[in-house]
Design a protein around this motif. Structure first.
Motif, PDB file in Angstrom:
ATOM      1  N   ALA A 112     -20.525 -41.177  55.413  1.00 35.48           N
ATOM      2  CA  ALA A 112     -20.907 -41.268  54.019  1.00 35.48           C
ATOM      3  C   ALA A 112     -22.545 -40.986  54.095  1.00 35.48           C
ATOM      4  O   ALA A 112     -22.963 -40.074  53.252  1.00 35.48           O
ATOM      5  N   ARG A 115     -22.952 -37.209  54.609  1.00 35.02           N
ATOM      6  CA  ARG A 115     -22.426 -35.910  53.989  1.00 35.02           C
ATOM      7  C   ARG A 115     -22.554 -36.588  52.376  1.00 35.02           C
ATOM      8  O   ARG A 115     -21.869 -36.145  51.422  1.00 35.02           O
ATOM      9  N   ASN A 116     -23.401 -37.303  52.232  1.00 30.87           N
ATOM     10  CA  ASN A 116     -23.886 -37.721  50.858  1.00 30.87           C
ATOM     11  C   ASN A 116     -22.924 -38.129  49.967  1.00 30.87           C
ATOM     12  O   ASN A 116     -22.794 -37.960  48.742  1.00 30.87           O
ATOM     13  N   VAL A 117     -21.922 -39.044  50.578  1.00 30.55           N
ATOM     14  CA  VAL A 117     -20.896 -39.554  49.979  1.00 30.55           C
ATOM     15  C   VAL A 117     -21.155 -40.478  48.658  1.00 30.55           C
ATOM     16  O   VAL A 117     -20.534 -40.356  47.517  1.00 30.55           O
ATOM     17  N   VAL A 118     -22.164 -41.247  48.928  1.00 25.32           N
ATOM     18  CA  VAL A 118     -22.485 -42.086  47.904  1.00 25.32           C
ATOM     19  C   VAL A 118     -23.430 -41.781  46.981  1.00 25.32           C
ATOM     20  O   VAL A 118     -23.118 -41.863  45.599  1.00 25.32           O
ATOM     21  N   GLY A 120     -23.400 -38.590  46.041  1.00 23.75           N
ATOM     22  CA  GLY A 120     -22.700 -37.466  45.570  1.00 23.75           C
ATOM     23  C   GLY A 120     -21.730 -38.232  44.499  1.00 23.75           C
ATOM     24  O   GLY A 120     -21.470 -37.725  43.325  1.00 23.75           O
ATOM     25  N   ASP A 121     -21.162 -39.438  44.893  1.00 21.43           N
ATOM     26  CA  ASP A 121     -20.444 -40.083  43.959  1.00 21.43           C
ATOM     27  C   ASP A 121     -21.078 -40.484  42.513  1.00 21.43           C
ATOM     28  O   ASP A 121     -20.654 -40.091  41.532  1.00 21.43           O
ATOM     29  N   TRP A 137     -27.021 -31.119  47.549  1.00 25.98           N
ATOM     30  CA  TRP A 137     -26.135 -32.104  48.572  1.00 25.98           C
ATOM     31  C   TRP A 137     -25.647 -31.695  49.744  1.00 25.98           C
ATOM     32  O   TRP A 137     -24.730 -31.915  50.261  1.00 25.98           O
TER      33      TRP A 137
END
Ligand code: 8YV
Length: 319
Positions: A112, A115-118, A120-121, A137
Motif C-alpha cells: 500500500a 504503490r500509493n494504494v491509499v 490513490g484510492d 502517483w
C-alpha cells in the motif's frame, strides 16, 4: 450445583469470544474492581485480556485467589511475567496461529505504501480525477528491492517467505543468527545499521521488551534511505513516535505503514494522522475471521485449564 468461577474480562467482549467462555466461567467487567477490596476480591479466579491492560505486580497482588491470566494474542508486553511467576500464576497466550495473518498484513502495508494504494484510492474517488496522467502517483518498485526484517521470529519468517515470492532481497537482524533460515528462506544476516542503510523497506516484526523499547529513534531513522518505507506491525513503542513524525515530515524517509502506534489509538489531533506519507491500520495484524477464531479457542482453552488447575496448553514461559 457447582458455581462457575468468576473471570475478569476486558470490555466490550465480542460475542464470538464470550460464547467460548460461558460453558465454564462467569465473566465480570474490569470496572467491577473499582472500589473493591479485601475478601470481595477473592471472587476473581481468572483474568482474560485482549486490549493490553497493564497487569503488573500490584494488580496481581490485589487478586489473592487468581489462578490464571489468559491473553488473547501472542504479545504479553503488558504483563509482568516475573511478578506472575513469583506469585505462581500461569500466563497463557496464542502463539503460532497468527503468524500468517500478521505477515499478510505486513505485506499489505508494504504494498500500500509502495504503490500509493491509499492516496490513490482517495484521488480516484475525488473530483480531481478527470483524466489519466501517466506521471502521477508513481510508486516504488517492490520486486527486486531489499526488505530488512528486524526480528526473524515466527512472524518475521512468514514475512520473509512472502517477500521472496516478490523477488525481494531479504536482510534480517536478530538477536541470534539463524543459519537454517538463511538456507531455507534465502535471507541474509545483517547488523542493524547495515540493514537500515541498505533496505528499501524495513519491517519491524519483534516483541516489545526492555531491549526493543524505543529501538528505532532519530539515529536509526536518519540511517535509513530517503526513499525507504518503515513498516511496524509489532508494537508502537518499538519506534520513538516524535522522531518518526520528524522523519516523515522532514523526509528523512519516504513513508511508513503502521498497524501499531504509541500511543494507541493516536489522539485524533495527532501529527501522524495529518501526514499523507503514512498508511495506518487499527491493529489489524491478526484480524481475519479464521485467525481470531482460533486465537479465541486457544485463549479459552488456556483459561479453562488454569481455572481447573491443569497446565495451560499454550503457556508463556515466565521463568
Ligand atoms: C491481537 C496482537 O489482535 O497477538 C498480538 O500480540 O497484537 C494481536 O494479534 C491483539 O493482541 C488482541 O488484542
Amino acid at each position: 450445583m457447582n458455581k462457575l468461577p468468576k473471570v475478569l474480562v476486558d470490555l466490550p467482549l465480542p460475542s464470538f469470544l464470550g460464547e467460548l467462555l460461558t460453558p465454564f466461567c462467569v465473566t465480570i467487567p474490569w470496572d467491577w474492581l473499582d472500589g473493591r477490596s479485601g475478601e470481595e476480591l477473592r471472587q476473581v479466579e481468572g483474568v482474560y485480556t485482549y486490549a493490553h491492560p497493564l497487569i503488573d505486580e500490584a494488580f496481581l497482588r490485589r487478586l489473592p485467589a487468581l489462578k490464571v491470566v489468559s491473553n488473547f494474542g501472542v504479545g504479553v508486553d503488558h504483563i509482568d511475567l516475573k511478578a506472575a511467576a513469583a506469585q505462581h500464576i500461569p500466563i497463557g497466550n496464542t502463539p503460532g496461529v497468527l503468524d500468517g495473518a500478521t505477515a499478510d498484513l505486513t505485506l499489505a502495508l508494504l504494498l500500500a505504501c509502495a504503490r500509493n494504494v491509499v492516496v490513490g484510492d482517495r484521488f480516484a474517488r475525488s473530483p480531481e480525477f478527470t483524466t489519466f496522467d501517466p506521471g502521477r502517483w508513481l510508486g516504488l518498485e517492490v520486486f527486486g528491492s531489499t526488505l530488512g526484517i528486524v526480528g526473524l521470529g515466527r512472524i518475521g519468517k512468514q514475512v520473509a517467505r512472502r517477500a521472496r515470492a516478490f523477488d525481494m532481497r531479504v536482510l534480517y537482524h536478530n538477536r541470534r543468527r539463524d543459519t537454517r533460515a538463511e538456507e531455507e528462506l534465502g535471507v541474509e544476516c545483517a547488523g542493524l545499521n547495515e540493514l537500515l542503510e541498505q533496505s528499501h523497506f524495513v519491517s519491524l516484526n519483534l516483541p516489545l521488551t526492555a531491549e526493543t523499547t524505543g529501538m528505532i529513534g532519530e539515529a536509526e531513522l536518519r540511517r535509513m534511505r530517503p526513499d525507504a518505507i518503515l513498516i511496524n506491525v509489532a508494537r508502537g513503542p518499538v519506534v520513538q513516535t516524535s522522531a518518526l513524525v520528524r522523519a516523515l515530515e522532514e523526509k528523512w524517509i519516504a513513508g511508513a505503514g503502521l498497524d501499531v502506534t504509541d500511543p494507541e489509538p493516536l489522539p485524533r489531533a495527532h501529527a501522524l494522522l495529518r501526514l499523507n506519507n503514512v498508511v495506518l491500520t487499527p491493529h489489524l495484524g491478526s484480524a481475519t475471521v479464521r485467525t481470531r477464531r482460533r486465537m479465541g479457542e486457544m485463549a479459552a482453552a488456556n483459561l479453562q485449564a488454569g481455572l481447573e488447575g491443569r497446565p495451560l496448553p499454550y503457556a508463556v514461559a515466565t521463568e
